[in-house]
Design an enzyme around this catalytic site. Structure first.
Site, short mmCIF file in Angstrom:
data_model
loop_
_atom_site.label_atom_id
_atom_site.label_comp_id
_atom_site.label_asym_id
_atom_site.label_seq_id
_atom_site.Cartn_x
_atom_site.Cartn_y
_atom_site.Cartn_z
N LYS A 400 7.43 17.27 -47.99
CA LYS A 400 8.82 17.74 -48.09
C LYS A 400 9.67 16.84 -48.99
O LYS A 400 10.84 17.11 -49.21
CB LYS A 400 9.43 17.80 -46.67
CG LYS A 400 8.78 18.88 -45.80
CD LYS A 400 9.08 18.69 -44.32
CE LYS A 400 10.44 19.13 -43.91
NZ LYS A 400 10.63 19.08 -42.43
N LYS A 402 11.09 14.18 -48.39
CA LYS A 402 12.30 13.67 -47.72
C LYS A 402 11.99 12.25 -47.27
O LYS A 402 11.03 12.04 -46.52
CB LYS A 402 12.65 14.53 -46.49
CG LYS A 402 13.26 15.88 -46.82
CD LYS A 402 13.83 16.52 -45.53
CE LYS A 402 14.79 17.65 -45.84
NZ LYS A 402 15.46 18.15 -44.62
N1 C2G Z 1 20.46 22.50 -39.47
C1 C2G Z 1 21.63 23.18 -39.18
N2 C2G Z 1 22.81 22.75 -39.67
C2 C2G Z 1 22.86 21.66 -40.47
C3 C2G Z 1 21.68 20.95 -40.75
C4 C2G Z 1 20.47 21.39 -40.24
O1 C2G Z 1 21.59 24.19 -38.45
N3 C2G Z 1 24.07 21.25 -40.96
C5 C2G Z 1 19.19 23.00 -38.93
C6 C2G Z 1 18.23 23.40 -40.02
O2 C2G Z 1 18.47 24.74 -40.44
C7 C2G Z 1 16.88 23.29 -39.30
C8 C2G Z 1 17.12 22.17 -38.29
O3 C2G Z 1 18.56 21.98 -38.20
O4 C2G Z 1 16.63 24.52 -38.59
C9 C2G Z 1 16.49 20.88 -38.71
O5 C2G Z 1 17.00 20.57 -39.97
P1 C2G Z 1 16.15 19.55 -40.92
O6 C2G Z 1 15.86 18.30 -40.15
O7 C2G Z 1 16.85 19.52 -42.21
O8 C2G Z 1 14.78 20.37 -41.03
P2 C2G Z 1 14.10 20.78 -42.41
O9 C2G Z 1 13.97 19.60 -43.23
O10 C2G Z 1 14.81 21.99 -42.91
O11 C2G Z 1 12.61 21.13 -41.90
O12 C2G Z 1 8.82 23.75 -40.98
C10 C2G Z 1 10.24 23.76 -41.03
C11 C2G Z 1 10.75 22.44 -41.52
O13 C2G Z 1 10.18 21.37 -40.79
C12 C2G Z 1 12.27 22.38 -41.41
#
Ligand code: C2G
Length: 486
Positions: A400, A402
């Protein structure tokens, strides 16, 4: 056509029997009181339903085995206080593929179990009987009106929605419209507690109060019942449905309601025993009081109307005094339900729901912030058990791209500290979602809508996929950038 037995020859049991027989179903009525059966057999009438001709197509029996064997559906139509003892007898003859429809409305004192839970427990002492075989049939249905074919509606509630639909089919009639609901617990809570509010409405009427008081009791009464129901993990739509507000309105405003009649006599100054005798039939609201008060205490829910009725009935407090007390309470607002906080404010919220819904979500969740919390809170509110699949350091970094501030174990411990999260498992690749959903028996996958459409393929394996709106203006990237710029 179906074959049914009605266990209990009270007014509601007979009204349902008539309706079902008129629809062409094969119906047998059984009663523990032999005289009831004899009276109906002789006069084709029910002593409490004078102007109702009882269908000649009905079979009558005093033999419980004969009543139950070979039937598709067994309807438990006995007063709530006899449900456990009757279920014990029924358990001798019931088969695992038969469906039990409970129409008794009540909550068992001490155990605080709903009627379907009492029946389920009692039968399982004798033989395995799945909870999905139990359906609660409840709604705004006075027997006096149904027995003369006046249009009515009712809810068929059960964790096994296919069984609820079968009951919906069988009980539908030209004047009976049936709706299904998978929240059987909420449906039964409504059915039991609305009788207490009806007592209050009767008491108000007996005190000479008017329609304004009735409207106030209906409105604040459904608020109390809903608050308790949510604290018990029920679904809010149940309370604004037929078994909730529907049944409450009909019970609080109708002369047919025994709870209303009994309350009116008490409001007029009769003592409880005299009032019950004058009504001459079971007053379920009084039977439900002890359990309602215990639930109020157990789930830390404010229920002033229930409390006042309890004081009047059990502590002989003067009704007018209780009204004064209610009006002297601290001022309140009609704050909307914070469904989630209601559910999660109560440490006693039990997770052993019948038909527990299991939810999963995936993410990096680095530098946990309120956007993540909103996601997790809404995910949990959609079910009973939430699993978070947390991206491992390798997956986050190498796939990812990240770079996490906190490592996997640190991010894991932060998530495990949250009351919405029940289990954290590692997310090591994009592909594991299908096997995860199988292995953990997942019902619902929830993701922020930045992922909209990306996981719809899971619907093919029966997983409900829900994308919830992202929380605006917050992200881990933004936090890092803001900190960097300071
Ligand atoms: N999220 C949210 N609002 C935000 C930030 C994040 O609703 N301001 C939600 C994202 O949509 C996600 C969850 O919180 O559903 C986790 O966000 P991340 O840690 O950024 O996850 P991500 O990197 O998108 O990884 O297989 C799926 C991936 O692992 C998702």
């Amino acid at each position: 056509m179906a074959s049914l037995s009605i266990i209990g020859a009270g007014t509601w049991g007979i009204a349902l029997a008539n309706m079902l027989a008129d629809s062409g179903h094969d119906v047998t009525v059984w009663s523990a009181i032999g005289d009831e059966i004899d009276y109906i057999a002789q006069y084709h009438k029910h002593p409490k339903l004078k102007d109702v001709a009882i269908s000649t197509k009905l079979s009558l029996t005093k033999d419980l085995r004969e009543a139950i064997e070979g039937k598709d559906i067994i309807v438990m139509a006995v007063p709530s206080v006899f449900v456990r003892s009757t279920a014990k007898q029924v358990g001798e003859f019931i088969k695992e593929d038969q469906i039990i429809v409970d129409v008794a409305k009540g909550i068992e004192p001490v155990t605080l179990m709903t009627m379907s839970e009492v029946i389920h427990e009692e039968i399982n002492k004798i033989k395995p009987f799945d909870y999905g075989q139990l359906i609660a049939l409840s709604g705004p249905t006075h027997a006096e009106e149904v027995s003369i074919g006046l249009p009515s509606t009712i809810v068929s509630a059960g964790v096994n929605i296919e069984n609820a639909k079968f009951v919906q089919e069988v009980f539908s009639a030209p004047y009976m419209r049936v709706y299904t609901n998978d929240d059987i617990r909420g449906t039964e809570i409504c059915g039991a507690l609305k009788n207490i509010v009806a007592l209050a409405a009767g008491i108000a009427h007996g005190l000479g109060y008017g329609d304004n008081a009735t409207a106030a009791l209906v409105t604040r009464g459904i608020h109390e019942i809903t608050t308790l129901g949510l604290a018990m993990g029920c679904s809010i739509h149940t309370f604004y449905g037929l078994a909730g507000i529907g049944d409450l309105v009909v019970t609080c405003t109708s002369r047919h309601s025994r709870n209303n009649q009994c309350g009116t006599l008490i409001g007029q100054g009769y003592d409880v025993e005299t009032a019950k005798k004058k009504v001459g039939m079971v007053v379920e609201g009084i039977s439900a009081l002890e359990a309602a008060d215990a639930l109020r205490i157990k789930y830390h829910v404010e229920m002033p109307i229930m409390r006042s009725v309890f004081n009047i009935i059990n502590f002989s407090m003067p009704p007018a005094e209780e009204v004064k007390r209610l009006y002297a309470r601290q001022h309140k607002s009609e704050e909307p339900f914070d469904v989630l906080m209601t559910i999660y404010d109560n440490p006693d919220v039990t997770k052993e729901h019948h038909g527990m819904k299991r939810v999963i979500t995936y993410g990096t969740f680095d530098m946990l912030h309120y956007g993540h919390i909103n996601l997790l809170r809404r995910a949990k509110a959609l079910g009973d058990y939430l699993i978070v699949a947390l991206s491992t350091d390798e997956f986050a970094t190498l796939v990812k791209h990240k770079h996490c501030y906190f490592n996997y174990n640190e991010r894991k411990s932060l998530l495990e500290a949250m009351r919405y999260v029940d289990l954290v498992i590692p997310e090591e690749n994009w592909e594991q979602k299908m096997t995860d959903c199988k292995e953990y028996h997942i019902d619902i996958l929830v993701m922020g809508d930045d992922w909209k459409g990306k996981f719809d393929y899971l619907k093919d394996q029966g997983v409900e996929v829900i994308y919830v709106p992202r929380t605006p203006e917050i992200s881990t990237t933004k936090i890092k950038a803001d900190l960097h710029s300071e």
